[in-house]
Write an enzyme that holds these catalytic residues in place. Sequence first.
Site, mmCIF file in Angstrom:
data_model
loop_
_atom_site.group_PDB
_atom_site.id
_atom_site.type_symbol
_atom_site.label_atom_id
_atom_site.label_comp_id
_atom_site.label_asym_id
_atom_site.label_seq_id
_atom_site.Cartn_x
_atom_site.Cartn_y
_atom_site.Cartn_z
ATOM 1 N N HIS A 114 -4.185 -7.433 -0.962
ATOM 2 C CA HIS A 114 -3.903 -8.160 -2.208
ATOM 3 C C HIS A 114 -3.690 -9.639 -1.939
ATOM 4 C CE1 HIS A 114 0.566 -8.818 -2.315
ATOM 5 N NE2 HIS A 114 0.651 -7.702 -1.621
ATOM 6 N N ASP A 165 3.691 -11.731 2.515
ATOM 7 C CA ASP A 165 3.336 -10.765 1.478
ATOM 8 C C ASP A 165 2.541 -11.438 0.353
ATOM 9 O OD1 ASP A 165 3.180 -8.536 -0.157
ATOM 10 O OD2 ASP A 165 5.221 -8.768 -0.927
ATOM 11 N N GLU A 195 -1.527 -7.164 -7.667
ATOM 12 C CA GLU A 195 -0.900 -6.032 -6.980
ATOM 13 C C GLU A 195 0.582 -5.994 -7.276
ATOM 14 O OE1 GLU A 195 1.296 -4.080 -3.573
ATOM 15 O OE2 GLU A 195 1.434 -6.113 -4.364
ATOM 16 N N GLU A 196 1.193 -7.167 -7.302
ATOM 17 C CA GLU A 196 2.633 -7.252 -7.537
ATOM 18 C C GLU A 196 3.013 -6.870 -8.971
ATOM 19 O OE1 GLU A 196 4.509 -7.469 -5.164
ATOM 20 O OE2 GLU A 196 3.722 -8.769 -3.590
ATOM 21 N N ASP A 206 -1.377 -4.818 4.001
ATOM 22 C CA ASP A 206 -0.362 -5.440 3.153
ATOM 23 C C ASP A 206 0.872 -5.754 4.006
ATOM 24 O OD1 ASP A 206 1.276 -6.286 1.126
ATOM 25 O OD2 ASP A 206 1.117 -4.473 -0.081
ATOM 26 N N HIS A 227 9.622 -11.027 -1.065
ATOM 27 C CA HIS A 227 9.654 -11.360 -2.497
ATOM 28 C C HIS A 227 10.628 -12.516 -2.792
ATOM 29 C CE1 HIS A 227 7.795 -7.426 -4.289
ATOM 30 N NE2 HIS A 227 6.992 -8.048 -3.436
#
Length: 461
Positions: free
Chosen positions: A226, A238, A273-274, A302, A401
């Site tokens: 992603h 990420d 994706e998130e 990922d 995140h």
Amino acid sequence: MKAHLAAFQEIADFNGGDRAAGSAGYDVSVRYVVGRLRKAGLTPKVQKFTYPYWRERSHAALARTAPSKASYKLEKDFLTLAYSGSGDVTAPVVAVDIPAKGDGTSGCEKADFKGFTKGSIALLQRGTCTFATKAAKAKAAGASAVLIFNKAGEKGPVNGTLSKPVALPALGPSHAVGAELAKAAKKGGLKLRVKTDTVHGKKKSSNVIADTERGRADNVVLAGAHLDSVPAGPGINDNGTGAAALLAVATKIKELGKSDLRNRVRFAWWGAEEEGLRGSAHYVDSLSEAQRGRIALNLNFDMLGSPNGTRGVYDGDHSTGTGTRAPAGSGAIEKMFQDYFKGRKLPTTESEFNGRSDYGPFIEKGIPSGGIDTGAEDLKTAAEAKAFGGKAGKAYDACYHAKCDRLKNVNLKLLDGNADGVAHVIQHLAQTTVAVNGGARLDLAQDPTYTPLWQGPYLLR
């Protein structure tokens, strides 16, 4: 790869601080990947799609109002499940089929809600079926709100998604809070206040798809990662790491000759994706059954450079007994990665198929899948620290995140070795997938000319 990561960082820095789906940072990231692929002689296509979005307008609240009063802390004790509806509910709590131990099937079956009092708050435990299934069945039973608490042994509150909007408040408490509430509900008289304030609508994003010119078009090796970040930060680990590793391999793959590139290799950079695996799900859904049948397998990458990471190989043979049982052939992919790293005397561990990344839509359609990751917010064990180095009791990626997920957050040494594994397995599968799907080796004289078979609703950029 480091140059690609630096580019993703610069794109985020000059476009609002992130590369989230629907943002300028994401759109520029797409243009960057397309440009690199074209320079390498590939013909990328941009597949546009629309997906539902969701966000919180203000902080959620969870409090006990009877028989005693107590307030629970956001992030420490509970989180709002993505795509929760809005509401401010004070009502009795009904514990629904809470297992004495193990995962159980709490809220997965209609029978679980037999005798459920309409207007009550449904208390469920995570496990077996999706959060969406649990919330939908609670709503159908007349619940005014739903709490899905974590399983025993899982740290912190549930950080999950319902995948699509649900018209009732939905929170994910920690196991400690959930177990406490389940015990109180069993005694009777438990009342809670559940408050959420959310909004949802539609957004646009896109995937980038690029095929090799050579290789069997009826036996495609699909490798994906992603491209989007979360809104909180630039997302360099990420998942800039996965996107960069894939881009590095894609720009070198033309160096393989006919004997090495017998199967078509398709590279994919997934969008949103998130937001709940939106890009990969849209891609899989856009294909006919015949087109899906031409995909031999899916590889997913990922987070490949977590600063306190491990080297997790997806558990394709289900030897750990946890997560989803992947389709036949997935165990062969797992062994390919394990054998490669073993040959280099690099340790590995097994990473469960837990539905948290873009392999999910492929597994649902019976497509063998595999890949590697290096860990997110969970804590490294003492055994893992002994095998991989780093600090036990600390998160694999403390910037997961978060705003600090920048280039300095990436373990470049770990990424470098992992990318070698990515390249090795893709090269092996480009030559033969017989161990995965029984695909026979192709006689060199039968090498087909390039005829793109993927005809999804894409637009060139």
